[in-house]
Enzyme design. Sequence first.
Site, PDB file in Angstrom:
ATOM      1  N   SER A  13       2.279  12.602  -3.751  1.00 14.14           N
ATOM      2  CA  SER A  13       0.969  12.027  -4.033  1.00 14.14           C
ATOM      3  C   SER A  13      -0.109  12.837  -3.328  1.00 14.14           C
ATOM      4  CB  SER A  13       0.921  10.572  -3.551  1.00 14.14           C
ATOM      5  OG  SER A  13      -0.405  10.079  -3.619  1.00 14.14           O
ATOM      6  N   HIS A  14      -1.359  12.669  -3.757  1.00 10.46           N
ATOM      7  CA  HIS A  14      -2.474  13.267  -3.017  1.00 10.46           C
ATOM      8  C   HIS A  14      -2.689  12.558  -1.682  1.00 10.46           C
ATOM      9  CE1 HIS A  14      -3.354  15.419  -6.675  1.00 10.46           C
ATOM     10  NE2 HIS A  14      -4.373  16.027  -6.098  1.00 10.46           N
ATOM     11  N   SER A  15      -2.196  11.352  -1.593  1.00 16.63           N
ATOM     12  CA  SER A  15      -2.400  10.540  -0.407  1.00 16.63           C
ATOM     13  C   SER A  15      -1.077  10.280   0.303  1.00 16.63           C
ATOM     14  CB  SER A  15      -3.050   9.211  -0.815  1.00 16.63           C
ATOM     15  OG  SER A  15      -2.788   8.224   0.164  1.00 16.63           O
ATOM     16  N   GLY A  48      -4.773  15.538  -0.908  1.00 17.94           N
ATOM     17  CA  GLY A  48      -4.387  16.750  -1.615  1.00 17.94           C
ATOM     18  C   GLY A  48      -2.885  16.912  -1.547  1.00 17.94           C
ATOM     19  N   ASP A  72       1.565  12.234  -8.787  1.00 18.62           N
ATOM     20  CA  ASP A  72       0.436  11.443  -9.293  1.00 18.62           C
ATOM     21  C   ASP A  72      -0.496  12.323 -10.138  1.00 18.62           C
ATOM     22  OD1 ASP A  72      -0.813  12.671  -7.108  1.00 18.62           O
ATOM     23  OD2 ASP A  72      -1.328  10.809  -6.083  1.00 18.62           O
TER      24      ASP A  72
END
Lengths: 132, 92
Positions: A13-15, A48, A72
């Site tokens: 994920s970016h998070s 990111g 994602d």
Amino acid sequence: MGEQKNVGIVIVSHSAKVAEGAADMVRQMVGDSVPLAAVGGNADGGLGTDVGAIMGAIDKAWSESGVAILVDLGGAETNSEMAVEMMPEERRERIVICNAPLVEGAVMAATEASGGSPLDAVRATAEELMAN
Amino acid sequence: MQDVKAHALLINEVGLHARPSVKLTQLAKRFAATIEIAIAADGPWTDAKSPVKIMRVKAAKGETLYMRANGTDAEEALRALADLVNRKFDEE
């Protein structure tokens, strides 16, 4: 078939929080019989994705039966593709990126993997979520 | 080979929600028999080994889960599945 042979799952994920939360859901719903790694955030700790970190997650979740990656948004997919390309050649064909929603896809893929299904079946189950 | 049939009442609070669905498919996958479930005696039938399809069944508490299986371990499979439902999926 021993549990070590189950397909591994990687969550990108970016998070970091989203990745960890999705992994928590997989652990709680599916259990510990599937190798699992979650990675999120860029090298500076912001939102990111990071190719090196994704490669590390693939290593962590590695199984001889292969690894299914759930991603994602856009960059997570392109960086995951890059990470796969940078993996040793003999491993590359046993790594797939699923076209499926991150959380539901991870839970479904892990459920399929927990029964000892091969990589193709694990990906197909995750991607079944996209059908109708 | 003749289908083996069974049914069980969903008595757990949440019914066939996400986690029970996962447990049901995980258990079903341990058997070689084809196993299907339905929420009516005459179907439509859903592959019990498909987590995505089972989660879409959305059966609630109080509904009856009908099961049918075919294969050498069909009877054992349905006993195990009915037992899981009767145990409230080990959740309560």
